[in-house]
Design an enzyme around this catalytic site. Sequence first.
Site, PDB file in Angstrom:
ATOM      1  N   ASN A  60       0.816  -1.222   0.000  1.00  0.00           N
ATOM      2  CA  ASN A  60       0.000   0.000   0.000  1.00  0.00           C
ATOM      3  C   ASN A  60       0.850   1.273   0.000  1.00  0.00           C
ATOM      4  O   ASN A  60       0.415   2.307  -0.481  1.00  0.00           O
ATOM      5  CB  ASN A  60      -1.008  -0.001   1.144  1.00  0.00           C
ATOM      6  CG  ASN A  60      -0.372  -0.103   2.514  1.00  0.00           C
ATOM      7  OD1 ASN A  60       0.815  -0.409   2.654  1.00  0.00           O
ATOM      8  ND2 ASN A  60      -1.162   0.127   3.531  1.00  0.00           N
ATOM      9  N   HIS A  61       2.064   1.212   0.498  1.00  0.00           N
ATOM     10  CA  HIS A  61       2.913   2.408   0.507  1.00  0.00           C
ATOM     11  C   HIS A  61       3.564   2.670  -0.843  1.00  0.00           C
ATOM     12  O   HIS A  61       4.289   3.645  -0.998  1.00  0.00           O
ATOM     13  CB  HIS A  61       3.964   2.318   1.617  1.00  0.00           C
ATOM     14  CG  HIS A  61       3.383   2.642   2.950  1.00  0.00           C
ATOM     15  ND1 HIS A  61       3.414   3.910   3.487  1.00  0.00           N
ATOM     16  CD2 HIS A  61       2.697   1.886   3.831  1.00  0.00           C
ATOM     17  CE1 HIS A  61       2.801   3.898   4.646  1.00  0.00           C
ATOM     18  NE2 HIS A  61       2.345   2.680   4.877  1.00  0.00           N
TER      19      HIS A  61
ATOM     20  N   HIS B  11       1.550  -8.418   0.519  1.00  0.00           N
ATOM     21  CA  HIS B  11       1.790  -7.345   1.484  1.00  0.00           C
ATOM     22  C   HIS B  11       0.642  -7.236   2.476  1.00  0.00           C
ATOM     23  O   HIS B  11       0.848  -7.190   3.678  1.00  0.00           O
ATOM     24  CB  HIS B  11       1.968  -6.001   0.765  1.00  0.00           C
ATOM     25  CG  HIS B  11       2.048  -4.845   1.705  1.00  0.00           C
ATOM     26  ND1 HIS B  11       3.211  -4.514   2.348  1.00  0.00           N
ATOM     27  CD2 HIS B  11       1.109  -3.975   2.143  1.00  0.00           C
ATOM     28  CE1 HIS B  11       2.981  -3.476   3.139  1.00  0.00           C
ATOM     29  NE2 HIS B  11       1.717  -3.126   3.022  1.00  0.00           N
TER      30      HIS B  11
END
Length: 140
Positions: free
Chosen positions: A26-27, A80
């Site tokens: 997500n980053h 992730h």
Amino acid sequence: QACEICALLLCFKLACPGSIFINRGNHENADINERPAKNGGGFANEVRSKYDRDMFHLFQQLFNNLPLATVLGDECLVVHGGLCRLNPSIEQMKGVQRDMQCPDLPLTMDETILFDSLWADPAPDGEPAGSGRGGVCYSF
């Protein structure tokens, strides 16, 4: 020093491709990168301060095309975020159009696989449910 860390990881990937696996998280989304560092972002500002807008765009293209998951030894699925609420096959995950930003509200199967791969969280009791993050986030 996120730029340097990313460059080092990419060098390892080029030098020894089978020794490192890099999944999208997500980053790696542009909206997260554009946030200030104090809000979990800062990458866009770092890249622009060291390089320019074009370099940030190149990083973002790279991030958007990273795999959502890696299968290790035909036994272990590494993502992730977490498991998808739709329980897709590995082939369905491979088929997801990745060169897009993660939507705030997933509407299609591809968007849901992308969203959950980046944002799903483990549930404390192991029962699938809404996430403590709120919105449409999923816990598995």
